[in-house]
Write a protein that holds these residues in place. Structure first.
Motif, PDB file in Angstrom:
ATOM      1  N   LYS A 146      73.751 -43.284  27.835  1.00 16.78           N
ATOM      2  CA  LYS A 146      72.782 -43.101  29.012  1.00 16.78           C
ATOM      3  C   LYS A 146      71.361 -43.150  28.642  1.00 16.78           C
ATOM      4  CE  LYS A 146      72.472 -40.420  33.334  1.00 16.78           C
ATOM      5  NZ  LYS A 146      73.148 -41.444  34.258  1.00 16.78           N
ATOM      6  N   ILE A 153      70.812 -46.286  32.498  1.00 19.96           N
ATOM      7  CA  ILE A 153      70.604 -45.075  33.194  1.00 19.96           C
ATOM      8  C   ILE A 153      72.196 -44.814  34.197  1.00 19.96           C
ATOM      9  CG2 ILE A 153      69.508 -46.138  35.156  1.00 19.96           C
ATOM     10  CD1 ILE A 153      67.878 -43.665  35.569  1.00 19.96           C
ATOM     11  N   ASP A 191      67.260 -43.526  30.651  1.00 14.39           N
ATOM     12  CA  ASP A 191      66.456 -44.067  31.484  1.00 14.39           C
ATOM     13  C   ASP A 191      65.221 -44.360  30.888  1.00 14.39           C
ATOM     14  OD1 ASP A 191      64.463 -43.747  33.123  1.00 14.39           O
ATOM     15  OD2 ASP A 191      64.905 -41.866  33.839  1.00 14.39           O
ATOM     16  N   GLN A 238      79.635 -41.373  28.437  1.00 12.27           N
ATOM     17  CA  GLN A 238      79.044 -41.817  27.397  1.00 12.27           C
ATOM     18  C   GLN A 238      79.821 -41.911  25.905  1.00 12.27           C
ATOM     19  OE1 GLN A 238      74.827 -41.117  26.612  1.00 12.27           O
ATOM     20  NE2 GLN A 238      75.191 -39.163  27.776  1.00 12.27           N
ATOM     21  N   THR A 291      73.319 -49.731  26.768  1.00 11.51           N
ATOM     22  CA  THR A 291      72.426 -48.608  27.126  1.00 11.51           C
ATOM     23  C   THR A 291      72.048 -48.868  28.547  1.00 11.51           C
ATOM     24  OG1 THR A 291      70.513 -49.523  26.213  1.00 11.51           O
ATOM     25  CG2 THR A 291      71.665 -48.075  24.863  1.00 11.51           C
ATOM     26  N   ILE A 305      75.055 -45.451  33.375  1.00  4.98           N
ATOM     27  CA  ILE A 305      76.271 -45.061  32.365  1.00  4.98           C
ATOM     28  C   ILE A 305      76.621 -43.431  32.540  1.00  4.98           C
ATOM     29  CG2 ILE A 305      77.247 -44.514  30.049  1.00  4.98           C
ATOM     30  CD1 ILE A 305      75.673 -47.188  29.305  1.00  4.98           C
ATOM     31  N   GLU A 306      77.955 -43.068  32.864  1.00  2.32           N
ATOM     32  CA  GLU A 306      78.536 -41.516  33.128  1.00  2.32           C
ATOM     33  C   GLU A 306      79.140 -41.187  32.032  1.00  2.32           C
ATOM     34  OE1 GLU A 306      79.883 -41.388  37.052  1.00  2.32           O
ATOM     35  OE2 GLU A 306      78.079 -41.570  38.049  1.00  2.32           O
TER      36      GLU A 306
END
Length: 250
Positions: free
Chosen positions: A114, A103, A116, A108, A101, A105-106
């Motif tokens: 992804k 922020i 935050d 998924q 996990t 990661i594009e």
């Protein structure tokens, strides 16, 4: 005084090969590694370490410890803030089912989510479904570290393990930096756009206790190369750039 300065300069550039654990030797035969600089006891040294964002000795310490407690059946590992998956292959190689996990990661999928962590109240995962949680040099980037620990606890099984690492503001080097600049090492003014939370070790232990964890051990990144079995907390705090906490979810 001049002689002492020369000696310190020579010591600061000594290369150390270290004495790798068996699992680290095995991993280095399959994953990229090279000599990388770090500090131990105030002196700069170089170590043969994995090519990852974590400081030398951090990943080596964690995989050595995890491999020693790993059971025969496949275990689930939740990597909180694991970047784009640099560590996933390493932990999969030693037998874990990894969910990453972050922020950044594009693309998924069910194993790469992804998130935050400054805003997340939950994860799209079954609660208490992971044997091990890992949060490697992430908490110093987070606005609310208490929230992060509570979130992680929701997804770690009772009696599961939680590894947390962060820069050590108690080190000899960091204290010298603070005395000169009013900033701890790794939290100097030019790093405050991403390193925003310098946490003392006692606060991390307090947060963990209040959010459902039992403290097990404290180690340092450089101790992997110099004194892997160091149980002296004051020496760990004095000498190491990065602290490595091990907790039990209770």
């Amino acid at each position: 005084m001049r002689l002492m300065n020369i000696i310190e300069q020579i010591k600061s550039f000594i290369c150390h090969s270290g004495h790798d654990s068996n699992i680290v030797k095995q991993l280095k035969a399959n994953f990229e590694h090279k000599k990388r600089p770090c500090h131990y006891g105030g002196c700069r040294s170089e170590f043969d370490s994995f090519v990852l964002e974590a400081a030398p000795g951090v990943t080596e310490t964690i995989v050595t410890d995890i491999s020693s407690v790993k059971r025969n059946e496949k275990m689930n590992l939740l990597n909180l803030g694991g970047g784009v998956g640099q560590l996933t292959s390493i932990f999969e190689y030693i037998g874990f089912d990894v969910t990453n996990t972050d922020i950044a990661i594009e693309n998924q999928d069910k194993k790469n989510i992804k998130v935050d962590f400054n805003n997340a109240d939950s994860l799209p995962l079954p609660e208490k479904s992971f044997d091990i949680g890992l949060c490697q040099e992430v908490i110093e980037h987070i606005e609310n570290p208490w929230r992060l620990l509570r979130l992680a606890r929701r997804y770690i099984k009772d009696a599961g393990l939680f590894y947390l690492t962060t820069p050590n503001i108690h080190s000899r080097r960091s204290k010298k930096c603070f005395a000169k600049t009013n900033y701890f090492t790794w939290f100097e003014e030019n790093k405050l756009s991403y390193h925003i939370n310098p946490l003392p070790f006692w606060e991390i232990k307090l947060m963990a206790k209040k959010t459902g964890y039992e403290f097990v051990s404290l180690k340092g990144s450089g101790d992997y190369f110099f004194s892997r079995d160091n149980e002296n907390e004051s020496k760990v705090l004095k000498n190491n750039d990065i602290l490595i906490f091990k907790f039990l979810a209770n």
